[in-house]
Structures are given as C-alpha cells and as structure tokens.
Design a protein around this motif. Structure first.
Motif, PDB file in Angstrom:
ATOM      1  N   ILE A 132      -2.971  -7.337   6.934  1.00 25.28           N
ATOM      2  CA  ILE A 132      -3.237  -6.386   6.008  1.00 25.28           C
ATOM      3  C   ILE A 132      -2.287  -5.133   6.564  1.00 25.28           C
ATOM      4  O   ILE A 132      -1.657  -4.619   5.854  1.00 25.28           O
ATOM      5  N   SER A 133      -2.091  -4.948   8.119  1.00 22.34           N
ATOM      6  CA  SER A 133      -1.192  -3.843   8.794  1.00 22.34           C
ATOM      7  C   SER A 133       0.260  -4.452   8.180  1.00 22.34           C
ATOM      8  O   SER A 133       1.268  -3.525   8.037  1.00 22.34           O
ATOM      9  N   GLN A 327     -10.526 -10.263   1.825  1.00 19.54           N
ATOM     10  CA  GLN A 327      -9.311  -9.451   2.335  1.00 19.54           C
ATOM     11  C   GLN A 327      -8.994  -8.476   1.907  1.00 19.54           C
ATOM     12  O   GLN A 327      -8.713  -7.376   2.501  1.00 19.54           O
ATOM     13  N   GLN A 328      -9.210  -8.265   0.508  1.00 21.40           N
ATOM     14  CA  GLN A 328      -9.010  -6.660  -0.175  1.00 21.40           C
ATOM     15  C   GLN A 328     -10.207  -5.699   0.531  1.00 21.40           C
ATOM     16  O   GLN A 328      -9.574  -4.522   0.534  1.00 21.40           O
ATOM     17  N   ARG A 329     -11.441  -6.224   0.558  1.00 24.73           N
ATOM     18  CA  ARG A 329     -12.263  -5.306   1.205  1.00 24.73           C
ATOM     19  C   ARG A 329     -11.998  -5.006   2.484  1.00 24.73           C
ATOM     20  O   ARG A 329     -12.113  -3.819   2.735  1.00 24.73           O
ATOM     21  N   LEU A 330     -11.408  -5.767   3.130  1.00 22.02           N
ATOM     22  CA  LEU A 330     -10.902  -5.455   4.766  1.00 22.02           C
ATOM     23  C   LEU A 330      -9.748  -4.367   4.478  1.00 22.02           C
ATOM     24  O   LEU A 330      -9.941  -3.370   5.359  1.00 22.02           O
ATOM     25  N   ALA A 331      -8.747  -4.541   3.553  1.00 23.81           N
ATOM     26  CA  ALA A 331      -7.633  -3.820   3.475  1.00 23.81           C
ATOM     27  C   ALA A 331      -8.324  -2.451   2.887  1.00 23.81           C
ATOM     28  O   ALA A 331      -7.733  -1.366   3.540  1.00 23.81           O
ATOM     29  N   ASP A 332      -8.952  -2.385   2.147  1.00 20.05           N
ATOM     30  CA  ASP A 332      -9.668  -0.849   1.627  1.00 20.05           C
ATOM     31  C   ASP A 332     -10.321  -0.390   2.783  1.00 20.05           C
ATOM     32  O   ASP A 332     -10.116   1.173   2.734  1.00 20.05           O
ATOM     33  N   THR A 333     -11.241  -1.142   3.521  1.00 23.74           N
ATOM     34  CA  THR A 333     -11.849  -0.349   4.672  1.00 23.74           C
ATOM     35  C   THR A 333     -11.001   0.218   5.683  1.00 23.74           C
ATOM     36  O   THR A 333     -11.116   1.315   6.002  1.00 23.74           O
ATOM     37  N   PHE A 334      -9.895  -0.537   6.130  1.00 27.05           N
ATOM     38  CA  PHE A 334      -8.585   0.109   6.873  1.00 27.05           C
ATOM     39  C   PHE A 334      -8.069   1.262   6.394  1.00 27.05           C
ATOM     40  O   PHE A 334      -7.827   2.243   7.306  1.00 27.05           O
ATOM     41  N   ILE A 344      -3.116  -1.384  -0.353  1.00 24.64           N
ATOM     42  CA  ILE A 344      -2.252  -2.649  -0.818  1.00 24.64           C
ATOM     43  C   ILE A 344      -3.124  -3.380  -1.527  1.00 24.64           C
ATOM     44  O   ILE A 344      -4.321  -3.192  -1.747  1.00 24.64           O
ATOM     45  N   ASP A 345      -2.429  -4.226  -2.429  1.00 25.14           N
ATOM     46  CA  ASP A 345      -2.992  -5.274  -3.194  1.00 25.14           C
ATOM     47  C   ASP A 345      -2.472  -6.664  -2.633  1.00 25.14           C
ATOM     48  O   ASP A 345      -1.699  -7.191  -2.832  1.00 25.14           O
ATOM     49  N   VAL A 346      -3.938  -7.221  -1.866  1.00 30.25           N
ATOM     50  CA  VAL A 346      -3.610  -8.594  -1.403  1.00 30.25           C
ATOM     51  C   VAL A 346      -3.093  -9.480  -2.350  1.00 30.25           C
ATOM     52  O   VAL A 346      -2.332 -10.647  -2.019  1.00 30.25           O
TER      53      VAL A 346
END
Length: 359
Positions: A132-133, A327-334, A344-346
């Motif tokens: 994600i990072s 992974q997208q939910r993780l990215a949105d949370t971060f 980002i768009d995983v």
C-alpha cells in the motif's frame, strides 16, 4: 563520513558509476578490481558502515554477466522464498536455461519493496501493508499471487508480568512496530476492535531487532510482530500474546513482480511461481526438516523455526477480486489515518484472476 540507511543508496550508486565508466576502457578483470578498490577507499577514508544495513540492502553485483540473464529476487527471513533459496531448485531450473539468480535478504517488506521500486529486484514478497505504501510512492509493483490467510503468524505481545490484559488497556501505551509492515495493519484494526483510535496509542517505529531489545528492556509496553521474530520472542522472553490476528486481519503474504519483469519475462515469472508451489507442497508436511534447512541460513534456532513452520499457511492463491477489495479497504483506511500520502487504486497493480487456485 557516516554511511547509513539514508545515504547508502548514493554510496552504491557511486560504485555502479565507477564500474560503468571504467568498463568502457578496460578489461572485465580491471573493472572489477577498480570497483572493489573504489568502494573500499570510501570505507577506509573514514566511512562507518552499518553492517545490518549492508546485509539487508546491498544488491548482488553481476559484473561481466548479461543483466538480461540474471533474475533478482528479494526475500525476508523465513517463508517459501527463503526455503527455495536454501534448496537451490530455482537456480537449477534457470541455469539449464542459461540464466542465473541473485538473492537479497531484507529485514521486512517495506525495505524489500523499496529495492523493487529502485529497480534492484525483479521479484519478492511482503505482507498486506507494505505494498500500500509502496504503490502510494509510485513503485512499479504488480501483485501476482498470495498465500492463504495466516492470522496465527503475527501478534501483539506484552511482557509476561504486564498489567495490560486486553486491547482496551493499550490506551496511552507505547507499542513497538515496524512502520508500514503487516503488523501496522494489525495494530490499526485491533485498536478499532477495542473502540480505540489510532491516536490513542504511541506507535514506536523500530525494526524487529531493535524492537526486541526495547521490549525486553521494557522501554515499550507492547510489541506488534510477525513470525519468525514472534515465535523467537515467545520462546526467549516468555512474552504473553495479547492477541494474534484471528478475527482481526487476514495476514496474507503477497508475491510481487516488477511490472517490467512481468511484461518482458512472463515465462520466467511463471517458473518462479511454479517452483514456489513445489517447495510449499514439499514443506507443508516437513516442519522439522524445513527448520533444520533454514536455521543456518537465517540465524534463528531450529526449534523456533519448527514452531513457525507448523503454524504458517502453505500454497499459492491467485489475486481475486475479493483479495483486491480487501487490500483496497486497507489502503482507504491508511489514507484516512494519513499513514499514506494519497489515495490509490489497488486494482491498477493487481494481476486479477477468478481462478480458485494457480495452475
């Protein structure tokens, strides 16, 4: 001059430039000797090198070899890639094709993906959070496969005599973790489960080895860590598991290729994935043998590694729409917590398949 993690890349770049310039005017032998002498002169003239950084980050040089015939793979301590390296099966396969493999070991996923972003790796692995990072930083990565979920493979630990008894007790406490690693996600979601905010704790960002020391010296109140460091701390310190990742996060391991490698060498990528599947199939019923093979390679006691081998997940799964959504939910949370600088768009960096298993 002090060469640390921040300026080590510049140091290596100087070495590479020296090789490139003199290679045009000299024989391969002289080029090699000059490059070595140049690097040593920097060290001798006052450089103080951090050896842990070197072992984790220094790329394998392939002077005299066609770079198109070298596959660069990064791995962390333990896991399928470490075992594949130890057994040598991938080298045998590629050598028969006129190719060679260069391995680099990293302390955690963020450092490995930094190397991929810098163009030093073709393939590697990391947990849920590091990509994600890395994607937010513009890394040209591609999700190509994942392991099954392994929630027993990471945990938040507290000292055996700690007064912390549940997740709610973490409020106001110092928690050691490797920034951007899988356990960063575990901490965020564990706090949410206890109705705490991320700002309710004091994250202390330190890598596993330093975190172990801080934990044993009680400079931190808790430690979020993954296997094999998790199992080693359990056995050595008697640490108590406050929670593992069960019913909190999946704790998947992802396999990545650089986008250029996947595009130019899909045949090589297929071979790497096939060999990983083979070594996983071999390993899943042989925890003791796996531990004995890996112990001298990664410097962790075989008894600890056997415990890790027994509780890890084996096999490869494709990147499905469900995995991308996770992974997208993780990215949105971060992004919401300002742990990554942009949305980002995983799906843009995922090799998505609807298959239930890889062929």
């Amino acid at each position: 001059m002090l060469i640390n993690r921040d300026n080590f890349s510049a140091f290596i770049l100087k070495c590479h430039k020296a090789v490139k310039v003199f290679k045009e005017y000299s024989s391969k032998k002289f080029t090699f000797l000059f490059a070595v002498s140049f690097c040593l002169s920097l060290i001798i003239s006052g450089c103080s090198l951090n050896t842990s950084v070197i072992s984790a980050s220094m790329p394998s040089f392939s002077i005299g070899q066609d770079p198109e015939k070298v596959v660069h793979i990064g791995h962390q301590k333990f896991g399928s890639l470490s075992l594949l390296r130890a057994k040598g099966d991938l080298e045998k396969k590629f050598n028969s094709m006129g190719l060679s493999v260069r391995w680099n070991q990293f302390p955690a996923g963020p450092q490995l993906l930094e190397a991929l972003n810098a163009g030093r790796l073709d393939f590697g692995h990391a947990g849920e959070t590091p990509p994600i990072s890395a994607q937010a930083a513009g890394a040209p990565l591609l999700y190509v496969a994942s392991s099954p979920p392994n929630p027993k493979g990471e945990a938040i630990l507290v000292p055996k005599d700690s007064q912390i008894r549940n997740l709610a007790d973490l409020k106001g406490k110092k928690i050691a973790l490797n920034k951007g690693s899988n356990v960063h996600h575990l901490v965020v979601q564990a706090l949410a489960k206890a109705n705490l905010k991320y700002t309710d704790i004091q994250p202390i960002f330190i890598p596993p080895a330093d975190a172990r020391a801080a934990f044993e010296q009680k400079k931190v109140d808790a430690w979020a860590i993954w296997d094999p460091y998790f199992a080693a701390a359990e056995q050595a310190t008697g640490a108590r598991i406050l929670t593992d990742a069960t019913n909190i996060v999946e704790n998947r391991e992802f396999l990545f290729a650089s986008q250029s490698f996947a595009k130019k060498h899909s045949d090589r990528l297929k071979i790497v994935l096939e060999e990983i599947e083979k070594v996983d199939e071999w390993a899943k019923s042989r925890p003791k043998e796996v531990a004995q093979i890996l112990s001298p390679l990664i410097g962790i006691d075989a008894g600890v590694l056997e415990q890790v081998a027994k509780r890890r997940a084996y096999g490869l799964e494709p990147i499905t729409k469900e995995v991308v959504a996770y992974q997208q939910r993780l990215a949105d949370t971060f992004y919401r917590l300002k742990l990554v600088p942009k949305k980002i768009d995983v799906n843009q960096v995922a090799m998505v398949s609807d298959r239930k298993q890889l062929n």
